[in-house]
Design an enzyme around this catalytic site. Structure first.
Site, PDB file in Angstrom:
ATOM      1  N   SER A 131       0.791  -1.244   0.000  1.00  0.00           N
ATOM      2  CA  SER A 131       0.000   0.000   0.000  1.00  0.00           C
ATOM      3  C   SER A 131       0.816   1.284   0.000  1.00  0.00           C
ATOM      4  O   SER A 131       0.536   2.210   0.751  1.00  0.00           O
ATOM      5  CB  SER A 131      -0.976   0.023   1.171  1.00  0.00           C
ATOM      6  OG  SER A 131      -1.985  -0.889   0.933  1.00  0.00           O
ATOM      7  N   ASP A 177      -6.756  -0.408   3.153  1.00  0.00           N
ATOM      8  CA  ASP A 177      -5.410   0.170   3.108  1.00  0.00           C
ATOM      9  C   ASP A 177      -5.397   1.571   3.688  1.00  0.00           C
ATOM     10  O   ASP A 177      -4.527   1.946   4.471  1.00  0.00           O
ATOM     11  CB  ASP A 177      -4.900   0.233   1.659  1.00  0.00           C
ATOM     12  CG  ASP A 177      -4.927  -1.115   0.973  1.00  0.00           C
ATOM     13  OD1 ASP A 177      -5.161  -2.125   1.669  1.00  0.00           O
ATOM     14  OD2 ASP A 177      -4.732  -1.153  -0.252  1.00  0.00           O
TER      15      ASP A 177
HETATM   16  P1  ADP Z   1       0.972  -0.606  -3.824  1.00  0.00           P
HETATM   17  O1  ADP Z   1      -0.016   0.340  -3.255  1.00  0.00           O
HETATM   18  O2  ADP Z   1       0.670  -2.025  -3.501  1.00  0.00           O
HETATM   19  O3  ADP Z   1       2.384  -0.256  -3.507  1.00  0.00           O
HETATM   20  P2  ADP Z   1      -0.085   0.430  -6.270  1.00  0.00           P
HETATM   21  O4  ADP Z   1       0.062   0.004  -7.681  1.00  0.00           O
HETATM   22  O5  ADP Z   1      -1.428   0.505  -5.681  1.00  0.00           O
HETATM   23  O6  ADP Z   1       0.869  -0.528  -5.414  1.00  0.00           O
HETATM   24  O7  ADP Z   1       0.570   1.857  -6.080  1.00  0.00           O
HETATM   25  C1  ADP Z   1       1.862   2.120  -6.580  1.00  0.00           C
HETATM   26  C2  ADP Z   1       1.859   3.478  -7.263  1.00  0.00           C
HETATM   27  O8  ADP Z   1       1.756   4.515  -6.289  1.00  0.00           O
HETATM   28  C3  ADP Z   1       3.140   3.770  -7.999  1.00  0.00           C
HETATM   29  O9  ADP Z   1       3.096   3.234  -9.312  1.00  0.00           O
HETATM   30  C4  ADP Z   1       3.125   5.294  -8.027  1.00  0.00           C
HETATM   31  O10 ADP Z   1       2.266   5.784  -9.020  1.00  0.00           O
HETATM   32  C5  ADP Z   1       2.513   5.626  -6.683  1.00  0.00           C
HETATM   33  N1  ADP Z   1       3.581   5.827  -5.694  1.00  0.00           N
HETATM   34  C6  ADP Z   1       3.897   5.045  -4.646  1.00  0.00           C
HETATM   35  N2  ADP Z   1       4.953   5.554  -3.956  1.00  0.00           N
HETATM   36  C7  ADP Z   1       5.310   6.681  -4.597  1.00  0.00           C
HETATM   37  C8  ADP Z   1       6.326   7.675  -4.389  1.00  0.00           C
HETATM   38  N3  ADP Z   1       7.210   7.568  -3.398  1.00  0.00           N
HETATM   39  N4  ADP Z   1       6.364   8.714  -5.249  1.00  0.00           N
HETATM   40  C9  ADP Z   1       5.492   8.812  -6.250  1.00  0.00           C
HETATM   41  N5  ADP Z   1       4.534   7.918  -6.507  1.00  0.00           N
HETATM   42  C10 ADP Z   1       4.437   6.865  -5.696  1.00  0.00           C
HETATM   43 MG    MG Z   2      -2.079   0.303  -3.718  1.00  0.00          MG
END
Ligand code: ADP
Ligand code: MG
Length: 390
Positions: A131, A177
């Site tokens: 998340s 989440d």
């Molecule tokens: P999860 O929530 O399981 O990690 P998701 O696909 O729901 O996976 O979310 C991941 C997305 O969130 C990334 O592709 C990006 O777009 C965004 N994201 C997460 N962390 C960052 C960050 N540090 N900076 C910018 N975008 C982020």
């Molecule tokens: Mg996610």
């Protein structure tokens, strides 16, 4: 200075370098790992997540011209500039859709939110089922709540964050989440009833019982997962319709056999069995935690994994390998966590000794190497604090 404090100071300094002024404030929101209760949240069911020590940290200032300037230390492409009044779902703004979506969802709900400058950095692994997206949304929502004096409660902020992800980003996630990131308390797991968002902090003091919780990030993501979530969701809804209930939450565990006997679609029957049993496993886990019988949670985790693998069929070889290797090395229990088809496994293990967490972690790494799978990321997950101002 702790590593966390140093990272936060860096975010504030980078904000000043980027926007030429110190930020109005700094906020943090964690990723989460779900201990048990998977694919239950869209069935009005129970979940039991806890916050990770990994957080998204955002430096944020209010602007009075309605502009959003958004920057992430972790993404290429520089500052994204958007107009709050012109936000619309599906604009394709990449990662910036998460914070922009929160502004949009607040405005949609009638809250007088305008511009902000944001610079953020996150230690939550992305796309690992932990998340990182909710951490991003919740840290933005909390900052906006404070900077615009909205006075929203944590569950309301979580709902806004979920709406941002559902309607603005376009990901049909449940609310677990965001609730975990917004409401978690250190040293506790969050027992959440997703039907009405009522929740209770359940003490989960691993150290007091000589235990540790590990997260194994398999670092794989199978494309199969994309359509599978919607398919499982539709299957559960079909099950509820066939059984004449609003959601599968309404089926008590004691009536599972008679409910299954009334279903003639084998796939739907498997989905229903998973959801009803996982709700029951959440209840049992909470009973054990309340009674201080924390070791006995282990077998419930492993049972939950078998159900996700065999009934819901959302596991994959790498997740199964991590669970099997951890249990073979003496873990108390383990299961995949999150949506599946890759992502992470949560492992309950003894703190030390021949079955201790370090031995278990080494065994998982060895099993992955032997199977020719890339090395997993393994870290400890003490139940940590929810979103906060720094
Ligand atoms: P999860 O929530 O399981 O990690 P998701 O696909 O729901 O996976 O979310 C991941 C997305 O969130 C990334 O592709 C990006 O777009 C965004 N994201 C997460 N962390 C960052 C960050 N540090 N900076 C910018 N975008 C982020
Ligand atoms: Mg996610």
């Amino acid at each position: 200075m702790t590593a966390g404090a140093a990272a936060a100071r860096r975010v504030a300094e980078d904000f000043a370098g980027l926007y030429g002024a110190v930020p109005d404030g700094l906020w943090a929101a964690p990723g989460r790992v779900n201990l048990i209760g998977e694919y239950t949240d869209f069935n009005d069911g129970f979940v039991l997540p806890l916050a990770l020590p990994h957080t998204a940290v955002a430096a944020v200032s209010r602007r009075d011209d309605g502009l959003l300037r958004l920057h992430s230390a972790d993404q290429p492409g520089g500052v994204v500039v958007l107009d709050a009044a012109e936000l619309a779902p599906g604009q394709g703004t990449g990662w910036a859709a998460y914070p922009a979506g929160v502004v949009w969802a607040l405005r949609e709900a009638g809250y007088p939110v305008g511009g902000v400058d944001v610079h953020l950095a996150s230690t939550v692994p992305t796309g690992a089922g932990l998340s990182s997206s909710a951490a991003l949304e919740v840290v933005t929502a909390l900052a906006l709540d404070e900077l615009y004096g909205l006075g929203l409660g944590r569950p309301q902020l979580a709902r806004i964050a979920q709406r941002a992800e559902n309607a603005f980003v376009g990901v049909p996630c449940g609310v677990m989440d965001q609730m975990a990131s917004a409401c978690a308390v250190e040293g506790h797991a969050l027992f959440l009833d997703t039907r009405d968002l009522s929740y209770r902090q359940v003490p989960f003091d691993l150290g007091a019982f000589g235990l540790r919780l590990l997260v194994v990030d398999t670092r794989v993501k199978h494309a199969l997962g994309d359509g599978a979530y919607a398919e499982r969701r539709a299957g559960c809804e079909a099950g509820a319709r066939a059984l004449g209930v609003r959601s599968l939450r309404e089926i008590p565990y004691a009536q599972l056999s008679s409910a299954l006997a009334r279903l003639d679609d084998d796939t739907v029957r498997r989905y229903v069995r998973h959801v009803v049993c996982d709700n029951e496993r959440v209840r049992r886990t909470i009973g054990l935690l309340d009674a201080g019988e924390v070791r006995d949670v282990g077998p419930l985790l492993s049972e939950g994994h078998a159900s996700l693998r065999d009934d819901l069929r959302v596991s994959c070889p790498e997740l199964d390998l991590a669970v099997e290797a951890a249990n073979a090395a003496g873990a108390l229990g383990a299961r995949m966590t999150g949506g599946g088809f890759g992502g992470s496994v949560v492992v309950l293990a003894e703190e030390s000794g021949p079955r201790g967490a370090d031995v278990v972690a080494a065994a998982v790494c060895k099993a992955f190497a032997r199977a020719g799978v890339g090395a997993p990321g393994i870290f400890e997950a003490p139940p940590s604090a929810g979103a906060r101002r720094l």
